[in-house]
Design a protein around this motif. Sequence first.
Motif, short mmCIF file in Angstrom:
data_model
loop_
_atom_site.label_atom_id
_atom_site.label_comp_id
_atom_site.label_asym_id
_atom_site.label_seq_id
_atom_site.Cartn_x
_atom_site.Cartn_y
_atom_site.Cartn_z
N LYS A 121 46.88 31.77 55.09
CA LYS A 121 46.81 31.83 53.79
C LYS A 121 47.44 32.93 52.80
CE LYS A 121 41.81 32.94 53.54
NZ LYS A 121 40.67 32.56 52.86
N LEU A 122 47.76 32.78 51.88
CA LEU A 122 48.21 33.79 50.86
C LEU A 122 46.95 34.38 50.06
CD1 LEU A 122 51.57 32.27 49.58
CD2 LEU A 122 51.42 34.35 51.28
N VAL A 123 47.10 35.72 50.12
CA VAL A 123 45.70 36.22 49.57
C VAL A 123 46.04 37.67 48.71
CG1 VAL A 123 44.04 35.46 51.02
CG2 VAL A 123 45.12 37.80 51.64
N GLY A 124 45.45 37.73 47.57
CA GLY A 124 45.67 39.05 46.72
C GLY A 124 46.53 38.77 45.59
N ASN A 125 47.29 39.93 45.33
CA ASN A 125 47.89 39.98 44.11
C ASN A 125 48.71 38.89 43.79
OD1 ASN A 125 49.73 40.71 41.89
ND2 ASN A 125 48.90 42.79 42.10
N THR A 126 48.90 38.02 42.69
CA THR A 126 49.96 36.75 42.49
C THR A 126 51.21 37.16 42.40
OG1 THR A 126 49.48 36.91 40.14
CG2 THR A 126 48.08 35.52 41.38
N MET A 127 51.65 38.68 42.08
CA MET A 127 52.85 39.15 42.19
C MET A 127 53.55 38.84 43.56
SD MET A 127 54.21 39.98 39.34
CE MET A 127 55.36 41.66 39.52
N LEU A 128 52.58 39.27 44.55
CA LEU A 128 52.92 39.03 45.95
C LEU A 128 52.95 37.67 46.53
CD1 LEU A 128 51.43 42.16 47.59
CD2 LEU A 128 53.69 41.92 46.64
N THR A 129 51.74 36.94 46.33
CA THR A 129 51.49 35.55 46.66
C THR A 129 52.18 34.35 45.95
OG1 THR A 129 49.49 35.14 45.55
CG2 THR A 129 49.17 36.28 47.24
N GLY A 130 52.64 34.71 44.85
CA GLY A 130 53.16 33.63 43.95
C GLY A 130 52.24 32.68 43.20
N GLY A 131 50.92 33.08 43.46
CA GLY A 131 49.72 32.12 42.88
C GLY A 131 49.99 30.75 43.28
N VAL A 132 49.50 29.85 42.14
CA VAL A 132 49.57 28.45 42.30
C VAL A 132 50.91 27.83 42.88
CG1 VAL A 132 49.38 26.33 41.25
CG2 VAL A 132 47.76 28.20 40.66
#
Length: 274
Positions: free
Chosen positions: A234-245
């Motif tokens: 799973k992607l976790v952390g800052n949405t700048m890195l994960t892309g968020g939703v």
Amino acid sequence: MNKPSLASRLMANAVVRIVLGMVLTFAAVPLTMIIAAKLVDKPYRIVWPQLLAAVLVWFGYRFYVRRIEKREPTELATPGMARELGGGLLLGAGLVALIFAVLAALGAYRFGGVNAPGIAVLFPLAELVLVGMAEEMMFRGVVFGVTERSLGAKSAIVISALVFSLAHLPNDGTSVLAIAVIAAYGVLQAALYMRTRRLWVCIGTHVAWNYCVSQVFSSTVSGHAATDGLLRGKLVGNTMLTGGVFGVEGSLITLLLIAAAAAFCLRRAFASHA
């Protein structure tokens, strides 16, 4: 001197040809799904409606090219198809693997193990083949192709990438960064099309990208809910890195790597036509 007919004047208009080409290419998709839903119960609507729609998309695009563009659809010729499709699949898979490797190194993707592989992991391929074919025929074959013949390659790159990115606006979690990533991907695909003058490599890249993000790395694709894939993570952390939703396609890392790949392919595409 006889004046051109209204139909001839309309067909000479690039916008009209683009709209007509997109309709003729894509119309089979909703029609097939609606008819299948009316005639067949849901448990039996697995794989075949998407594959049938993909075949009809193929015929719709070829009909448009032959009847409206008045040319042969050489971009879909079968000689060399396997090699080009395979190259696209490898490129798409390689890009996804590189992006997730970088995100893992930065702590933004947490690997949790491997799921037991099964035949079900192949079922999404039918839909992803349909999406890859339909979108590449519409955005590269129609939008880029018509615009290039009317305004030149540079304008076609910008316009096709912009239209491609704006088509993703209704998706969940869309952001400015996500639109930039999709636009950069559109530029990459346009460059691949310019380089090869074929759609197979673009279709392969598109299918592999969507499949690997969702079915290998169990991540969200363009705002569509994540599913259990081969790898648990799973992607976790800052949405700048994960892309968020929106998922990894809204990540700054993805933007940087896709933009770099697009720049490299563009340079080669323009060099080959110099």
